[in-house]
Design a protein around this motif. Sequence first.
Motif, PDB file in Angstrom:
ATOM      1  N   ALA A 184      56.003   9.842  65.533  1.00  0.00           N
ATOM      2  CA  ALA A 184      56.591   9.588  64.217  1.00  0.00           C
ATOM      3  C   ALA A 184      56.495  10.817  63.329  1.00  0.00           C
ATOM      4  CB  ALA A 184      55.899   8.397  63.558  1.00  0.00           C
ATOM      5  N   ALA A 185      55.353  11.503  63.356  1.00  0.00           N
ATOM      6  CA  ALA A 185      55.186  12.709  62.542  1.00  0.00           C
ATOM      7  C   ALA A 185      56.184  13.781  62.969  1.00  0.00           C
ATOM      8  CB  ALA A 185      53.755  13.232  62.670  1.00  0.00           C
ATOM      9  N   GLY A 186      56.382  13.922  64.282  1.00  0.00           N
ATOM     10  CA  GLY A 186      57.340  14.912  64.773  1.00  0.00           C
ATOM     11  C   GLY A 186      58.766  14.564  64.413  1.00  0.00           C
ATOM     12  N   ILE A 187      59.120  13.281  64.524  1.00  0.00           N
ATOM     13  CA  ILE A 187      60.478  12.846  64.180  1.00  0.00           C
ATOM     14  C   ILE A 187      60.747  13.070  62.694  1.00  0.00           C
ATOM     15  CG2 ILE A 187      61.974  10.824  63.972  1.00  0.00           C
ATOM     16  CD1 ILE A 187      60.562   9.764  66.544  1.00  0.00           C
ATOM     17  N   ALA A 188      59.748  12.780  61.855  1.00  0.00           N
ATOM     18  CA  ALA A 188      59.908  12.985  60.417  1.00  0.00           C
ATOM     19  C   ALA A 188      60.143  14.453  60.100  1.00  0.00           C
ATOM     20  CB  ALA A 188      58.661  12.480  59.684  1.00  0.00           C
ATOM     21  N   GLN A 189      59.414  15.335  60.792  1.00  0.00           N
ATOM     22  CA  GLN A 189      59.592  16.769  60.576  1.00  0.00           C
ATOM     23  C   GLN A 189      61.003  17.201  60.956  1.00  0.00           C
ATOM     24  OE1 GLN A 189      56.817  20.043  62.145  1.00  0.00           O
ATOM     25  NE2 GLN A 189      58.509  20.105  63.609  1.00  0.00           N
ATOM     26  N   THR A 190      61.490  16.717  62.100  1.00  0.00           N
ATOM     27  CA  THR A 190      62.828  17.091  62.546  1.00  0.00           C
ATOM     28  C   THR A 190      63.887  16.560  61.598  1.00  0.00           C
ATOM     29  OG1 THR A 190      62.032  16.985  64.828  1.00  0.00           O
ATOM     30  CG2 THR A 190      64.407  17.069  64.505  1.00  0.00           C
ATOM     31  N   GLU A 191      63.692  15.354  61.085  1.00  0.00           N
ATOM     32  CA  GLU A 191      64.656  14.792  60.143  1.00  0.00           C
ATOM     33  C   GLU A 191      64.715  15.616  58.861  1.00  0.00           C
ATOM     34  OE1 GLU A 191      63.915  10.650  59.520  1.00  0.00           O
ATOM     35  OE2 GLU A 191      64.940  10.076  61.372  1.00  0.00           O
ATOM     36  N   ARG A 192      63.548  16.110  58.421  1.00  0.00           N
ATOM     37  CA  ARG A 192      63.540  16.968  57.234  1.00  0.00           C
ATOM     38  C   ARG A 192      64.294  18.269  57.499  1.00  0.00           C
ATOM     39  NH1 ARG A 192      58.191  14.960  56.721  1.00  0.00           N
ATOM     40  NH2 ARG A 192      57.357  16.768  57.835  1.00  0.00           N
ATOM     41  N   LEU A 193      64.046  18.865  58.665  1.00  0.00           N
ATOM     42  CA  LEU A 193      64.746  20.091  59.031  1.00  0.00           C
ATOM     43  C   LEU A 193      66.250  19.861  59.112  1.00  0.00           C
ATOM     44  CD1 LEU A 193      62.400  21.522  61.815  1.00  0.00           C
ATOM     45  CD2 LEU A 193      62.757  22.470  59.528  1.00  0.00           C
ATOM     46  N   GLU A 194      66.630  18.712  59.680  1.00  0.00           N
ATOM     47  CA  GLU A 194      68.056  18.393  59.815  1.00  0.00           C
ATOM     48  C   GLU A 194      68.700  18.211  58.443  1.00  0.00           C
ATOM     49  OE1 GLU A 194      71.373  17.772  62.354  1.00  0.00           O
ATOM     50  OE2 GLU A 194      69.367  18.593  62.669  1.00  0.00           O
ATOM     51  N   GLU A 195      67.967  17.621  57.509  1.00  0.00           N
ATOM     52  CA  GLU A 195      68.497  17.428  56.159  1.00  0.00           C
ATOM     53  C   GLU A 195      68.674  18.777  55.458  1.00  0.00           C
ATOM     54  OE1 GLU A 195      69.819  15.431  52.657  1.00  0.00           O
ATOM     55  OE2 GLU A 195      69.794  14.997  54.795  1.00  0.00           O
TER      56      GLU A 195
ATOM     57  N   ALA B 242      52.009  16.542  70.433  1.00  0.00           N
ATOM     58  CA  ALA B 242      52.175  17.107  69.097  1.00  0.00           C
ATOM     59  C   ALA B 242      52.817  18.484  69.175  1.00  0.00           C
ATOM     60  CB  ALA B 242      50.826  17.197  68.391  1.00  0.00           C
ATOM     61  N   GLN B 243      52.411  19.297  70.133  1.00  0.00           N
ATOM     62  CA  GLN B 243      52.987  20.630  70.291  1.00  0.00           C
ATOM     63  C   GLN B 243      54.455  20.550  70.705  1.00  0.00           C
ATOM     64  OE1 GLN B 243      50.200  22.247  73.146  1.00  0.00           O
ATOM     65  NE2 GLN B 243      48.954  23.227  71.555  1.00  0.00           N
ATOM     66  N   ALA B 244      54.745  19.622  71.608  1.00  0.00           N
ATOM     67  CA  ALA B 244      56.136  19.462  72.051  1.00  0.00           C
ATOM     68  C   ALA B 244      57.026  19.014  70.900  1.00  0.00           C
ATOM     69  CB  ALA B 244      56.210  18.462  73.199  1.00  0.00           C
ATOM     70  N   MET B 245      56.532  18.086  70.074  1.00  0.00           N
ATOM     71  CA  MET B 245      57.316  17.617  68.937  1.00  0.00           C
ATOM     72  C   MET B 245      57.524  18.738  67.921  1.00  0.00           C
ATOM     73  SD  MET B 245      58.035  14.451  69.652  1.00  0.00           S
ATOM     74  CE  MET B 245      58.769  13.982  68.103  1.00  0.00           C
TER      75      MET B 245
ATOM     76  N   GLU C 283      66.398  16.640  70.534  1.00  0.00           N
ATOM     77  CA  GLU C 283      65.235  17.282  71.143  1.00  0.00           C
ATOM     78  C   GLU C 283      63.965  16.513  70.813  1.00  0.00           C
ATOM     79  OE1 GLU C 283      65.156  21.270  69.759  1.00  0.00           O
ATOM     80  OE2 GLU C 283      66.823  21.952  71.023  1.00  0.00           O
ATOM     81  N   SER C 284      63.840  16.042  69.583  1.00  0.00           N
ATOM     82  CA  SER C 284      62.632  15.305  69.191  1.00  0.00           C
ATOM     83  C   SER C 284      62.573  13.949  69.879  1.00  0.00           C
ATOM     84  CB  SER C 284      62.568  15.138  67.670  1.00  0.00           C
ATOM     85  OG  SER C 284      63.564  14.257  67.190  1.00  0.00           O
ATOM     86  N   TRP C 285      63.723  13.278  70.043  1.00  0.00           N
ATOM     87  CA  TRP C 285      63.725  11.990  70.736  1.00  0.00           C
ATOM     88  C   TRP C 285      63.275  12.161  72.187  1.00  0.00           C
ATOM     89  CZ3 TRP C 285      69.513  10.926  69.216  1.00  0.00           C
ATOM     90  CH2 TRP C 285      69.599  10.769  67.811  1.00  0.00           C
ATOM     91  N   ARG C 286      63.858  13.178  72.843  1.00  0.00           N
ATOM     92  CA  ARG C 286      63.519  13.396  74.242  1.00  0.00           C
ATOM     93  C   ARG C 286      62.035  13.766  74.388  1.00  0.00           C
ATOM     94  NH1 ARG C 286      66.556  17.563  75.396  1.00  0.00           N
ATOM     95  NH2 ARG C 286      68.301  16.595  76.511  1.00  0.00           N
ATOM     96  N   ALA C 287      61.546  14.631  73.493  1.00  0.00           N
ATOM     97  CA  ALA C 287      60.147  15.043  73.560  1.00  0.00           C
ATOM     98  C   ALA C 287      59.213  13.854  73.357  1.00  0.00           C
ATOM     99  CB  ALA C 287      59.861  16.123  72.525  1.00  0.00           C
ATOM    100  N   ALA C 288      59.545  12.959  72.439  1.00  0.00           N
ATOM    101  CA  ALA C 288      58.714  11.787  72.177  1.00  0.00           C
ATOM    102  C   ALA C 288      58.650  10.875  73.400  1.00  0.00           C
ATOM    103  CB  ALA C 288      59.245  11.023  70.970  1.00  0.00           C
ATOM    104  N   ALA C 289      59.822  10.568  73.976  1.00  0.00           N
ATOM    105  CA  ALA C 289      59.856   9.670  75.133  1.00  0.00           C
ATOM    106  C   ALA C 289      59.192  10.306  76.343  1.00  0.00           C
ATOM    107  CB  ALA C 289      61.307   9.306  75.460  1.00  0.00           C
TER     108      ALA C 289
END
Length: 377
Positions: A175-186, A15-18, A26-32
Amino acid sequence: MGGEDARLRAVVSLAQAMAATHTPRESWRAAAHGAREALGGNFAALSVWERDLGRLRVLVNDGERAAGEEEFPEDETYPVHQFPEITEFLHERWAGGGEPNAWVETAVEPPGGEAGYCHERVTALRRRGRGCCVVAPIVLHGRAWGELYVARPVAMAVFDAADADFATVLASVAAAGIAQTERLEEVRRLAFTDPLTGLANRRAVDMRLDEAVERHRTEGAVVSLVVCDLNGLKRVNDTRGHAVGDRLLERFGSVLSLCGAMLPGALAARLGGDEFCLLSVGPSADEVVAVGEQLCLRAGELEVGEGVACGVASTGDPIGEVRSARRLFRLADAAQYRAKAARAVKPVVAGRDGGVLRLADTPPPAPHDRRRFRGRG
């Protein structure tokens, strides 16, 4: 108890890494990476479901990659019909009944074939020297998004039901981290995008131009700026309505994007109102001028409007020393001003038109000219 504590720490770590990521990659790599570490695997991948194409596309491969596997593959995809074990997930038949659960696959075919067995997964495990994998579906905003895949080599213990349950939890955190990054990207995309045309906006141009001029100063890179002004937009708005005027802006934005694609890496932007520009780094001044000529030609063929006035300034031409982005902008603006005044059907180029440099240094004081040279000293 110790195992539970270790898994809790792994969840917190993921969670911290995401949360620390700022871009999708960055979020994809952190998740994997986080899932691989937490589950004790030697390889992990994150894939997204491309609904319109009916396939899973691999976004990132982390850990010990097999031959042909890249960290961020350009085109590693798998038709979903080859993986019957994810059909329920992709059709979201789990919706309303909790999150879909992860499952385990092994490189050993089960006798008689049991439920969930997927020949494609088994074949892939064997081909890449892996003994087992756990596949965890990822859900974003209540919809099937993709999957998190973690594998172990043949020599390691096979994943069990507890590992699958843990993978389900990890997938939720990812998923929560990816959603956050997608919001930031938008948010980031909207901050640098013109909402009407979808092109870059003035803020994006200013940032990119500052970087480009610095490259010119340190590396000698050729930096060129094409500034355009749509002719007749006000008349279109007054006689045919603002909806038609907006359509003209959109159509010209498409033409600008098309012509910009002829210059590798060029940025096409709307500066505001009826002003547009192309920023190019690398191609020669002659190449940029040729694209400007194409732009004028295509703009003149639009069904509404009266073409475009186009000015070009390039460090590849004799325009003197360019130490700042403002100087290049001022020169391109002056060239465009002369093009508009002369109703030129081709670009006016600073350094090739004797009056542009003088005009840039002593702009006309005409009170009706509300945009030229403002703040560009």
